[in-house]
Design a protein around this motif. Structure first.
Motif, short mmCIF file in Angstrom:
data_model
loop_
_atom_site.label_atom_id
_atom_site.label_comp_id
_atom_site.label_asym_id
_atom_site.label_seq_id
_atom_site.Cartn_x
_atom_site.Cartn_y
_atom_site.Cartn_z
N GLU A 320 0.83 -1.21 0.00
CA GLU A 320 0.00 0.00 0.00
C GLU A 320 0.87 1.26 0.00
O GLU A 320 0.59 2.23 -0.70
CB GLU A 320 -0.94 0.00 1.21
CG GLU A 320 -1.99 -1.09 1.13
CD GLU A 320 -2.95 -1.10 2.32
OE1 GLU A 320 -2.97 -0.13 3.09
OE2 GLU A 320 -3.69 -2.10 2.45
N SER A 323 2.29 2.45 -3.33
CA SER A 323 1.32 3.16 -4.15
C SER A 323 0.98 4.53 -3.55
O SER A 323 0.90 5.53 -4.25
CB SER A 323 0.07 2.28 -4.27
OG SER A 323 -0.96 2.96 -4.94
N ALA A 326 3.49 7.22 -4.32
CA ALA A 326 3.78 7.53 -5.73
C ALA A 326 3.47 8.98 -6.05
O ALA A 326 4.05 9.57 -6.96
CB ALA A 326 2.95 6.62 -6.64
N THR A 367 6.66 -2.39 -3.99
CA THR A 367 6.52 -2.47 -5.44
C THR A 367 6.72 -3.91 -5.90
O THR A 367 5.97 -4.43 -6.73
CB THR A 367 7.57 -1.56 -6.11
OG1 THR A 367 7.37 -0.22 -5.64
CG2 THR A 367 7.42 -1.57 -7.63
N ARG B 80 -6.38 0.05 -7.93
CA ARG B 80 -5.46 1.11 -8.34
C ARG B 80 -4.60 0.61 -9.50
O ARG B 80 -4.06 -0.49 -9.43
CB ARG B 80 -4.54 1.49 -7.18
CG ARG B 80 -5.24 2.20 -6.05
CD ARG B 80 -4.20 2.62 -5.03
NE ARG B 80 -4.82 3.25 -3.87
CZ ARG B 80 -4.14 3.67 -2.81
NH1 ARG B 80 -2.81 3.49 -2.77
NH2 ARG B 80 -4.75 4.24 -1.80
N ASN B 82 -1.29 1.54 -11.14
CA ASN B 82 -0.14 2.37 -10.77
C ASN B 82 0.77 2.67 -11.95
O ASN B 82 1.25 1.75 -12.61
CB ASN B 82 0.69 1.64 -9.70
CG ASN B 82 -0.07 1.46 -8.40
OD1 ASN B 82 -0.24 2.40 -7.63
ND2 ASN B 82 -0.58 0.25 -8.17
N TYR B 92 -1.39 6.93 -9.41
CA TYR B 92 -2.22 5.78 -9.79
C TYR B 92 -3.59 6.30 -10.19
O TYR B 92 -4.00 7.39 -9.80
CB TYR B 92 -2.36 4.77 -8.64
CG TYR B 92 -2.96 5.31 -7.36
CD1 TYR B 92 -4.34 5.42 -7.21
CD2 TYR B 92 -2.15 5.73 -6.32
CE1 TYR B 92 -4.88 5.91 -6.03
CE2 TYR B 92 -2.69 6.24 -5.15
CZ TYR B 92 -4.06 6.33 -5.01
OH TYR B 92 -4.60 6.82 -3.86
N ARG B 274 0.71 -3.05 -11.64
CA ARG B 274 0.60 -3.43 -10.22
C ARG B 274 -0.79 -3.15 -9.65
O ARG B 274 -0.95 -2.52 -8.62
CB ARG B 274 1.69 -2.72 -9.39
CG ARG B 274 3.09 -3.24 -9.70
CD ARG B 274 4.15 -2.40 -9.03
NE ARG B 274 4.40 -1.17 -9.75
CZ ARG B 274 4.28 0.04 -9.25
NH1 ARG B 274 3.91 0.21 -7.99
NH2 ARG B 274 4.53 1.10 -9.99
N ASP B 278 -8.08 -0.89 -4.13
CA ASP B 278 -7.81 0.38 -3.47
C ASP B 278 -8.28 0.32 -2.02
O ASP B 278 -9.47 0.20 -1.75
CB ASP B 278 -8.54 1.52 -4.20
CG ASP B 278 -8.07 2.88 -3.72
OD1 ASP B 278 -7.61 2.97 -2.56
OD2 ASP B 278 -8.17 3.86 -4.48
#
Lengths: 498, 482
Positions: A320, A323, A326, A367, B80, B82, B92, B274, B278
């Motif tokens: 999590e 992401s 990011a 990742t 999501r 990404n 994302y 990926r 969510d």
């Protein structure tokens, strides 16, 4: 007021003297500002502390006192806010370079709720970068030190909030707990730290580390203050769809001592294994003993998947996180690398320069866990283990009402002791991670002091049973009567007096 | 070499017509708005902000999926996707992955009178990204900006199975998608403004039993460019196959100016998005009752309506096609029939004069001032020969611009209207008496003389009588007098 007098002040006491007019809000905040100026050079708990701003808030309160006869719950009470929670107008850095100069244009729901309750937003506290760590050493603005022993860490990642409360720079603080980031520093600093049920408190405005685990929780010197703060923070939020549509937790739901005594206490044997410092196990066991003598029903139980919880946690949380982080790409806000020629180079340099090693490590691990071909083996498996961990607790709560465990497997360690060994650092969360994975309300309170170092005891209740958790914690606090810390301000270090 | 099998599948994105964005309360009407004027912490992806689903998005997507005959999955799950790009503020995109809204549907359309069917693989919803801007007041020549007004606007993505066999079919199918979304009022389906977008996968194969190498074609911004781009691809791939060359699996962009597809440079390795659920948006179940409710409220769909128009009103396929191309127009047509039950006449006037006026004004029928009542009143006046068709056309034009009804336009123009043969009689008798020579000529067999007399009557009435009526009365009077 002297520190010795304030040591045992609860929020209700501050309210009483404010209500009577014995002290004005401005006078009260000045006392705490004074303590900050004494302690900050030694502990570095705050990243942002603006005395002018604090005084202005207190002045506003004097100018426009609330119309009601009864003051709002936190009227005039200073509350420190962990620096991954957005307060409008002042920086929200997450202890990182990449957000070094970031000022949020909006305010977190929890901060708005504090303001509505009359609290004074005192400042922003130090943390491990992006709340990733267990020692508050990975902040780019320097480590925070444990006020009980300056050579030791205050725990983390909410180490700034825990240290500020332990040194009585502020009576209350909030932190965020993903896998133990409120409870573990509370245990290290000898104060109370609470992780509410997942979904009890809004996450809107809290910079996400792991969305399915993050919860904001109170840190305080007394259980009753933590309960009051939990009441103010909790409740449905239309801006956070993971926040449960339940009425807020209310302190009036906390059971009486009579009722509390009827609770069945579960002692999970996995939490007293060889990985836990023996003195800590002993202290917790002795506290349990005292409860048994009070007539509590004590049951030994098993949570068989405990050993897998930590590894599953690191898969899920880091997936999590990879992401969630990011968005820090240098495009819209935050630091952007200069002198780059292409978009890709901008991304690379910005993130290389903007994130610390631990954050990078976690982004890479996360990742990897989500990558095609590894998803099933890592992320999905982590989620499956998470279900098993949750089921362990569900089963346990058929036999008992509350679980009691140590909060941390170790005493506060020395600065630098574990920073270069990530796995040793991760292990310090081993007792706080399982209940986080299950989304359960958990509280750490100080049950003893060993050689001047505190021992945290963890109280875990079923989902949305904060009432039971606080009920048992209040009982224990009174039973054990371990006083909250009031460390003496250190002497100026040798050679510093120039 | 001639029996190459063409296989085309479409990926259609349409912007769902919600007032607010998918996960925040920002408005969606970005046309003509200043850059980043419709943004908030959520659609800018600011640290700490969280999405909250706009329930309307789900309603519209369910309508669309049900209208396409999809099976609706019982749970709604967002994933999501990404990747890094400057127009994607969170790093994302919130989309759907292995749990779309609906699966296994179909869309029917007609081509040259033949009904065709394309299977729908899936319908899912996702948020739109922002838009890169390369020139503007605040930008230096080497700078780009990002406008996030579009960021977070809800999109439905419809993926077809590769059931399409020619560029013509692709265009027709896409036009049917547009009709459908407009019928359902789930999207305005405007390709030029980007509220309907289409990518295509196309392959050619020698062997009808197998598919060729798939080429993805993007950047087709109109129905015409879909047709042209795919036709170009067919020819390009034919030549390659003919020459025995390999077709490479790639993404190609349609160049609107040069009329060619161009291979997109960049990495050809498959990107790893990926996908994962969510955690900011918890999965939830769709309740049967609201699904039933949506199903019951679905309107008659364009193809069914077209076929009904042909059967019930005896219209040609192209007439019916024009009327049902927009639900509003078809509704207007049927409203008109309630006032004046002459389908052919009403259809003729709508498909020519009404559409011409709307086009000139740049409005749709609902935005225009004209009502079915006012419009059919005008048609009725023509029927009764109260006005000529030519005058009616100019009256209609003024009705569109002024919002007046036909009688108001006529009286404003000072046309006191001769609506009965009786009123004409005196003028006709006058003209006959004043032109004895022409009368004699006519009675002597000269047709030209009749036309001259008609002209004289028209002049006397200053054009306020219909020529038909004048001819009629004149003929009667001349016959009676003779």
């Amino acid at each position: 007021m002297t520190a010795e007098e304030m040591k045992n002040y609860r929020v209700s006491d501050y309210r009483r003297i404010l209500q009577k007019g014995d002290i004005s809000p401005r006078e009260l905040v000045k006392i705490f500002l004074e303590r900050c100026s004494q302690w900050e050079p030694f502990i570095n708990a705050f990243l942002h502390l603006d005395a002018e701003r604090v005084l202005r808030q207190a002045e506003e309160m004097e100018k426009f006192p609330p119309a009601d006869e009864e003051l709002p719950q936190l009227f005039g009470i200073p509350v420190a806010v962990k620096d991954n929670i957005c307060v409008s107008g002042i920086p929200t850095t997450c202890g990182s370079h990449i957000l070094e100069n970031y000022v949020s244009p909006y305010e977190a729901t929890v901060v708005q709720r504090l303001r509505r309750a009359g609290a004074i937003i005192f400042g922003k506290t130090n943390l491990d970068q992006f709340a990733m760590g267990s020692s508050t050493e990975s902040s780019v603005f320097g480590a925070t030190r444990n006020p009980l022993d300056l050579s030791r860490v205050p725990g983390g990642s909410s180490g700034g909030s825990a240290a500020a409360v332990a040194s009585l720079e502020v009576p209350l603080a909030i932190g965020s707990d993903t896998g133990g980031s409120v409870r573990q520093p509370a245990a290290f600093c000898g104060v109370v730290g609470v992780r509410p049920t997942y979904g009890r408190v809004s996450r809107y405005g809290v910079v996400s580390f792991a969305s399915s685990l993050d919860q904001v929780g109170p840190l305080s010197r007394f259980v009753s203050d933590a309960a009051l703060l939990a009441q103010v923070l909790s409740g449905e939020d239309p801006l956070d769809s993971t926040c449960a549509p339940y009425p807020p937790f209310s302190t009036s739901d906390i059971p009486s001592y009579e009722e509390t005594r009827k609770m069945r206490l579960g002692i999970p044997r996995e939490y007293f294994s060889s990985g836990v410092d023996r003195s800590i196990s002993e202290e917790v066991a002795s506290a349990v003993e005292k409860l048994a003598k009070e007539g509590f029903d004590v049951i030994e139980i098993s949570l068989p998947h405990t050993d897998f919880a930590l590894e599953a946690y690191y898969l899920v949380a880091l997936a999590e996180a990879s992401s969630n982080l990011a968005r820090f790409d240098g495009v819209l806000y935050g630091k952007r690398a200069q002198g780059v020629k292409t978009l890709m180079e901008m991304y690379h340099r910005t993130r290389i320069e903007g994130f610390g090693n631990e954050v990078k490590r976690r982004i890479m691990l996360g990742t990897y866990a989500l990558s095609s071909g590894y998803y099933d083996e890592f992320y999905l498996k982590g989620m499956k283990v998470r279900t098993l961990v949750r089921q362990d607790f569900e089963k346990a709560y058929e036999a008992c009402d509350i679980l009691l465990t140590p909060s941390s497997p170790c005493f506060p360690f020395k600065l630098g002791e574990k920073i270069s060994d990530p796995y040793q650092m991760y292990l310090t969360d081993i007792l706080t991670v399982p209940s986080a994975m299950a989304g359960l309300p958990s509280l750490s309170l100080n049950c003893a002091n060993r050689d001047g170092l505190p021992v945290g005891l963890q109280v875990i209740a079923g989902p949305f049973r904060e009432d039971r958790m606080f009920g048992l914690a209040l009982f224990l606090e009174e039973l054990l009567s371990v006083e909250p810390p009031i460390p003496a301000v250190p002497d100026v270090k040798e050679g510093d007096d120039e | 070499m001639n029996n190459l099998k063409i296989t085309i599948g479409l990926e259609v994105h349409c912007q769902l017509s919600t007032r607010a964005k998918m996960f925040c309360r920002c408005g969606t009407d970005y046309i003509g708005k200043g850059p980043n004027s419709l943004t908030c912490p959520v659609c800018l992806g600011l640290p700490g902000s969280l999405p909250v689903l706009n329930q309307r998005v789900l309603d519209l997507a369910l309508q669309l999926a049900l209208a396409l005959g999809c099976r609706i999955l019982p749970k709604v799950v967002f994933h999501r996707k990404n990747y890094f790009y400057p127009d994607l503020p969170k790093g994302y995109q919130v989309s759907q992955y292995d749990y779309p809204i609906g699966v296994n549907g179909s869309i029917d359309y007609a081509l040259q009178g033949q009904r065709k069917s394309v299977r729908i693989k899936r319908v899912h919803v996702e948020e739109d990204a922002g838009k890169l801007v390369h020139e503007g007041m605040a930008l230096m020549p080497d700078q780009s900006g990002v406008d996030f007004n579009r960021s977070g606007i809800p999109l439905a993505e419809i993926v077809t199975e590769p059931d399409i066999r020619s560029p013509e079919e692709a265009r027709e199918c896409l036009m049917m998608f547009r009709s459908l979304v407009r019928y359902l009022e789930v999207s305005d389906g405007n390709m030029e403004e980007g509220s309907l977008r289409c990518d295509a996968n196309i392959s050619l194969s020698r062997n009808p039993g197998e598919m060729g190498v798939k080429v993805e074609v993007k950047n087709m911004n109109s129905f015409r460019s879909v047709y042209r781009a795919l036709s170009f691809e067919v020819e390009r791939q034919k030549v390659l196959l003919h020459e025995g060359k390999e077709i490479s699996q790639e993404t190609r962009h349609w160049d609107e100016i040069k009329h060619v597809t161009v291979s997109s440079r960049g990495k050809e390795e498959a990107e790893d998005y990926r996908y994962f659920p969510d955690p900011d948006l918890l999965p939830f179940s769709i309740d049967e009752a609201s699904l039933m409710n949506i199903r019951e409220k679905l309107p008659e769909l364009p193809l069914e309506r077209k076929e009904r128009f042909m059967l019930e009103y005896e219209l040609t396929e192209s007439e019916a096609g024009v009327l049902v191309s927009s639900k509003m127009l078809a509704d207007f047509f049927e409203e008109c029939l309630k006032e004046l039950n002459k389908p052919k006449t009403v259809c003729n006037w709508i498909t020519t004069e009404v559409l011409r006026n709307l086009k000139n004004l740049g409005k749709n029928i609902n935005q225009s001032e004209i009502t079915p009542k006012a419009f059919t009143e005008l048609l009725r006046m023509i029927e009764k020969k109260e006005i000529s068709g030519t005058i009616a056309k100019s009256v209609l034009e003024e009705m569109f611009t002024s919002g007046m009804n036909a009688r108001e336009v006529i009286s404003k123009r000072g046309i006191s209207f001769i609506s009965s043969e009786k009123e004409l009689e005196n003028i006709v008798v006058d003209v006959i008496e004043n032109n004895p020579q022409s009368v004699a000529d006519y009675l002597g067999g000269k047709q030209k003389a009749f036309n001259f007399l008609v002209g004289q009557v028209m002049r006397q009435t200053r054009g306020q009588a219909s020529p038909e009526m004048v001819k009629n009365v004149l003929y009667k009077q001349l016959s009676a007098g003779g």
